[in-house]
Enzyme design. Structure first.
Site, short mmCIF file in Angstrom:
data_model
loop_
_atom_site.label_atom_id
_atom_site.label_comp_id
_atom_site.label_asym_id
_atom_site.label_seq_id
_atom_site.Cartn_x
_atom_site.Cartn_y
_atom_site.Cartn_z
CG HIS A 14 -12.27 -7.41 5.24
ND1 HIS A 14 -10.95 -7.25 5.05
CD2 HIS A 14 -12.46 -8.23 6.23
CE1 HIS A 14 -10.42 -7.93 6.22
NE2 HIS A 14 -11.29 -8.60 6.78
CE LYS A 100 -6.98 -11.05 4.13
NZ LYS A 100 -7.73 -9.81 4.78
C1 NCD Z 1 -10.10 -10.79 12.09
C2 NCD Z 1 -10.41 -11.93 12.57
O1 NCD Z 1 -11.11 -12.07 13.89
O2 NCD Z 1 -10.71 -12.91 12.02
N1 NCD Z 1 -9.58 -9.84 13.34
C3 NCD Z 1 -9.48 -8.38 13.30
O3 NCD Z 1 -8.99 -7.80 14.23
N2 NCD Z 1 -9.67 -7.76 12.17
C4 NCD Z 1 -8.91 -10.77 11.25
C5 NCD Z 1 -8.29 -9.61 10.30
O4 NCD Z 1 -9.13 -9.39 9.50
O5 NCD Z 1 -7.34 -9.18 10.81
ZN ZN Z 2 -10.77 -9.23 8.48
#
Ligand code: NCD
Ligand code: ZN
Length: 346
Positions: A14, A100
């Site tokens: 991820h 996703k």
């Molecule tokens: C992610 C992003 O900045 O794209 N931000 C996060 O806080 N994880 C988006 C996500 O994966 O939820």
């Molecule tokens: Zn993320």
């Protein structure tokens, strides 16, 4: 005392690489240690079609440092207009590794995500038939649900009904942050796994809010109380193959984090493996680090583990990481675990 550790080369299940100047600045940080990564499609505009994913993959490959063997594993951003035939074609020609699903409004750039799950039933059924995994951002978006409860409520009201309605769908519950999430993944029937981020193993909500507000620890799902952090540590170090690394390294310019309404995301690409070795050593589980970083993820996605290896060495003096990564538009602060790190990738 163990001070050298050789692992199959890790993958990141991820990762946010963004685009343009940010992509060029952060990609080398992941390509250095990781062989492959699942690339999140939440660009502006999002990566919705197979054609979008092919173009984005080309931009990533063009931004790779010379000689890098890093492979981006592409995903499509599921919308209520997604065409099952386009998804199936992108899967058949090897372009995409997963789809996703962002509940609309759940996180950064998720406005085009799904509001009515009935409208994506056809795509999900196609995915179950062809064996294409779904990566699920596991939070409800109902504004009346407390932000610290949004993952827990999601499990019973969204994830479980959706999985029952689509037998055979392989699901990754992304960035698990609660003991309830850990329990769901541990106990559920069928093909399900959970990714755990580096930062959620190292911080809890006190780190964000006690003694001053720390915007660089703010991410989504937001870190929960310490008991949940402990459950995540137990899950990651348990050896259970359903849990593996998805850093969710999510760079934002400092100017966008250190402001009245700051963006969510922690940038951990650079020091993730040092952080993880630290956590696994604290948990007395260094022998299980390889499963978490390099074996369980490929097994869930039906891919071979990497053949080559990396070696981590523990030294007496702390590793000297930069506080920030430079981009042409300003710096991006690197995740600070709040204490020195002694393991480094050689
Ligand atoms: C992610 C992003 O900045 O794209 N931000 C996060 O806080 N994880 C988006 C996500 O994966 O939820
Ligand atoms: Zn993320």
């Amino acid at each position: 005392m163990t001070d050298t550790l050789t692992l199959r080369r890790p993958d990141d299940w991820h990762l946010h690489l963004r685009d343009g100047a940010m992509l060029r600045a952060v990609l080398p940080e992941s390509a250095r240690d990781f062989a492959r990564a699942i690339i999140m499609p939440n660009l502006v505009p999002p990566v919705v079609t197979g054609a979008d994913a092919a173009r984005y993959r080309d931009r990533i490959l063009a931004a790779l440092p010379e000689g890098s063997g890093f492979t981006p594993l592409m995903t499509l951003y599921l919308t209520e207009e997604t065409d099952p035939a386009d998804v199936a074609a992108a899967h058949a020609n090897g372009l995409i590794t997963a789809v996703k699903l962002y509940p609309a409004g759940a996180t950064t750039n998720s406005a085009s995500g799904v509001s009515n799950f009935d409208n994506v039933r056809g795509v999900l059924e196609t995915m179950a038939e062809i064996g294409l995994p779904l990566c699920f951002h596991g939070e409800v978006t109902d504004p009346s649900v407390d932000i610290f409860d949004r993952e827990d409520v999601f499990l019973d009201t969204v994830l479980d009904p959706l999985r029952r309605a689509t037998p055979g769908l392989k699901v990754t519950l992304e960035h698990v942050t609660t003991s309830q999430g850990v329990d769901y993944i541990t106990q559920a029937d069928g093909e399900i796994a959970g990714t755990i981020t580096t930062h959620h193993l190292m911080i809890n909500r006190n780190h964000i809010l006690a003694g001053g507000i720390r915007p660089h620890y703010y991410c989504l799902p937001v870190a929960k109380r310490a008991t949940h952090q402990e459950a995540l540590r137990r899950a990651a170090t348990s050896g259970n193959p359903r849990f593996f690394l998805g850093t969710d390294s999510a760079p934002h310019l400092d100017a966008a984090k250190e402001t009245a309404c700051g963006c969510a995301g922690c940038f951990t690409a650079t020091n993730t493996l040092s952080c993880l070795a630290h956590v696994f050593e604290e948990e007395g589980a260094l022998d299980r680090l390889e499963g978490f970083t390099s074996l369980n993820g490929p097994a869930h996605y039906g891919l071979p583990a990497n053949e080559d290896t990396i070696t981590l060495v523990k030294s007496a003096t702390p590793v000297d990481y930069p506080a920030q990564i430079a981009t042409p538009n300003g710096p991006v602060t690197l995740f600070d675990p709040g204490h020195p790190l002694f393991w480094r990738v050689t």
